[in-house]
Design a protein around this motif. Structure first.
Motif, mmCIF file in Angstrom:
data_model
loop_
_atom_site.group_PDB
_atom_site.id
_atom_site.type_symbol
_atom_site.label_atom_id
_atom_site.label_comp_id
_atom_site.label_asym_id
_atom_site.label_seq_id
_atom_site.Cartn_x
_atom_site.Cartn_y
_atom_site.Cartn_z
ATOM 1 N N TYR A 103 0.838 -1.190 0.000
ATOM 2 C CA TYR A 103 0.000 0.000 0.000
ATOM 3 C C TYR A 103 0.877 1.245 0.000
ATOM 4 O O TYR A 103 2.048 1.202 0.395
ATOM 5 N N CYS A 132 -1.785 5.037 6.989
ATOM 6 C CA CYS A 132 -2.109 5.245 5.570
ATOM 7 C C CYS A 132 -2.840 4.057 4.955
ATOM 8 O O CYS A 132 -3.374 4.165 3.845
ATOM 9 N N SER A 134 -5.557 2.934 5.944
ATOM 10 C CA SER A 134 -7.000 3.209 6.012
ATOM 11 C C SER A 134 -7.457 4.290 5.028
ATOM 12 O O SER A 134 -8.648 4.635 4.987
ATOM 13 N N LEU A 135 -6.540 4.829 4.248
ATOM 14 C CA LEU A 135 -6.926 5.847 3.266
ATOM 15 C C LEU A 135 -7.882 5.245 2.233
ATOM 16 O O LEU A 135 -7.665 4.118 1.763
ATOM 17 N N THR A 136 -8.910 5.997 1.877
ATOM 18 C CA THR A 136 -9.842 5.524 0.850
ATOM 19 C C THR A 136 -9.232 5.743 -0.528
ATOM 20 O O THR A 136 -8.312 6.545 -0.695
ATOM 21 N N PRO A 137 -9.743 5.051 -1.546
ATOM 22 C CA PRO A 137 -9.244 5.279 -2.913
ATOM 23 C C PRO A 137 -9.323 6.743 -3.318
ATOM 24 O O PRO A 137 -8.425 7.250 -3.990
ATOM 25 N N ALA A 138 -10.391 7.426 -2.909
ATOM 26 C CA ALA A 138 -10.542 8.839 -3.274
ATOM 27 C C ALA A 138 -9.468 9.686 -2.607
ATOM 28 O O ALA A 138 -8.913 10.605 -3.222
ATOM 29 N N GLU A 139 -9.170 9.388 -1.319
ATOM 30 C CA GLU A 139 -8.117 10.140 -0.619
ATOM 31 C C GLU A 139 -6.750 9.894 -1.256
ATOM 32 O O GLU A 139 -5.945 10.817 -1.390
ATOM 33 N N GLN A 141 -6.183 9.121 -4.424
ATOM 34 C CA GLN A 141 -6.147 9.811 -5.717
ATOM 35 C C GLN A 141 -5.932 11.304 -5.548
ATOM 36 O O GLN A 141 -5.226 11.941 -6.323
#
Length: 475
Positions: A103, A132, A134-139, A141
């Motif tokens: 990740y 990091c 737990s970051l979402t895909p949007a975060e 990007q």
């Protein structure tokens, strides 16, 4: 097919620990008819030392350790310098990322330092806390769009016992709980050791990884990488630590001496190889003297000890003295010449140099010692005031005058003839011991000790003997 590698980083010159790793890989390859590979692991760009690769290759060549594949000579599995294989590491890292085994981590050095300090203050095990992860895909990007730097981390299993067989240590178990989520791709795009070494060992078809004990703690990460990639790991061999005589970890003063420095000091390559081979390995009959060819025949991994190996400089000196005395005389003569040049001493004719070295090597430890020993013959130090006073005494002058008149004026005098002459002089003069010999030694060598008189006369020759005695008589 046995394929092994020596994979140093060019962050310094070749030291004793690195030489032992290279030597054991080389001996194992030669013993088994396998292939020995040199691979340069230069992914830590901040610590690269200029000329380190050239020094390493040059030092191995001086020690007669040859590799079958590597930089300069090439091979079927190249390139053999990691900075030339970056696309491969990035491709494999991308596979881990897409499979969820790795990740992105956007934490800054300041954030990581604060995290570690907080963990230490709480008495916790210091490791990355996965914030990091737990970051979402949007975060993710959004951070990528802003150009925020990041590293790739390997997602280690939290509760896993890794088991593997080490040829030296047997069955080993290690808990993944003590393993961090290791960075595998740095923010500069370069891989860390852990990813690059595993990827290279796989693609270079390495069958045995022979390396230092300090890499044992990394085994969970490396085994996990093999599992994530679906690859079969090689055989593992972790060599014991090299210790001081008091069994503490080898001091920097000893280990930071480059192997090339030992060679320049006058240690023989045969002695260095023999000594380093015994730092952890022993033969079935506990012999201590081995040529490189004999080591290739005898060496097996099963006879490498698990306990630490003692670096005893006294033993290295003893071994070097043994080789100095027992290698062919013409070999020692030839190897001594650069040391005469380094001291700006004119190298005498071949016959005289051979006689000097033959005498000196019985009393010296290093090649450089031969030069210091030879100075009494080639350029004796000025006589001290005390020595001059002794030589001016009537009894001293009687001894020298007697020799000057009884020695042949030319030609040669052999040991038997000289010994007969000495006995005659003792009888004629009534002197013996110090009163008889000291004037001769001071006149001929400018010191009151040295080799036996026959050796001195043979080296100097009768003409020079007469000259040195006459110089003293004219004082």
């Amino acid at each position: 097919m046995v394929r092994v590698r020596f994979a140093p980083s060019p962050t310094g010159y070749l030291h004793i620990g690195g030489l032992r790793t290279a030597l054991y890989n080389y001996l194992f390859a030669r013993h088994t008819g396998g292939t020995f590979i040199l691979r340069i692991e230069d992914t830590d760009r901040t610590r690269i030392v200029p000329d380190a690769v050239e020094n390493l290759i040059r030092t191995l060549q001086k020690l007669d350790i040859t590799f079958d594949e590597g930089p300069v000579i090439g091979g079927s599995y190249g390139p053999y310098i990691q900075s030339e294989r970056l696309d491969l590491y990035r491709k494999e890292a991308q596979k881990l990322l897409e499979a969820g085994f790795a990740y992105r981590c956007f934490c800054t050095p300041e954030t990581l330092a604060q995290m570690r300090a907080e963990q230490q203050n709480k008495g916790e095990f210091v490791k990355y806390d996965r914030r990091c992860l737990s970051l979402t895909p949007a975060e993710i990007q959004a951070k990528l769009a802003k150009g925020e730097p990041y590293v790739l981390r390997l997602k280690m299993p939290e509760t896993r016992i890794f088991r593997f067989n080490d040829i030296i240590r047997g069955e080993v178990e290690m808990d993944s709980a003590q393993s961090d989520d290791q960075v595998i791709i740095k923010s500069d795009g370069y891989p860390t050791y852990h990813l690059a070494s595993v990827v290279d060992d796989y693609y270079m078809n390495i069958s045995y990884v022979i390396r230092g004990e300090e890499w044992l703690s990394s085994m969970p990460k490396h085994l996990w990488l093999y599992e994530c990639f679906g690859w079969t790991p090689p055989q593992w061999v972790h060599l014991p630590l090299i210790l001081n005589p008091d069994r503490t970890k080898l001091s920097k003063r000893m280990n930071d001496v480059a192997v090339e420095d030992y060679l320049e000091k006058g240690y023989l390559k045969e002695a260095i190889i023999n000594f380093v081979a015994l730092l952890g390995w022993h033969s079935a009959d506990d012999r201590e003297i081995f040529s490189l060819e004999e080591l290739c025949q005898e060496f097996t991994l099963e006879r490498v000890n698990k306990s630490g190996a003692i670096f005893d400089l006294n033993k290295l000196n003893w071994m070097n003295g043994w080789y100095l005395r027992n290698l062919p005389l013409d070999t020692i003569v030839e190897r001594s010449k650069p040391y005469f040049e380094k001291e700006h001493l004119a190298i005498p004719d071949s016959d005289k140099l051979t006689k000097i070295v033959a005498t000196a090597r019985e009393r010296c430890t290093l090649l450089s010692d031969l030069v210091q020993y030879s100075k009494m013959f080639l350029c004796p130090q000025p006589l001290s005031t005390e020595s001059l006073d002794f030589l001016k005494k009537e009894d001293s002058r009687k001894v020298l005058s007697w020799f000057q008149s009884h020695l042949p004026s030319g030609g040669d005098i052999d040991a038997e003839q000289l010994n007969q002459l000495v006995q005659q002089g003792i009888m004629d003069l009534g002197f013996k011991g110090k009163a008889f010999y000291k004037p001769l030694y001071l006149a001929l060598l400018h010191q009151d000790h040295g080799p036996e008189l026959p050796a001195i006369f043979s080296i100097l020759g009768l003409k020079e003997v007469h000259h040195r005695i006459q110089e003293v008589l004219e004082l």
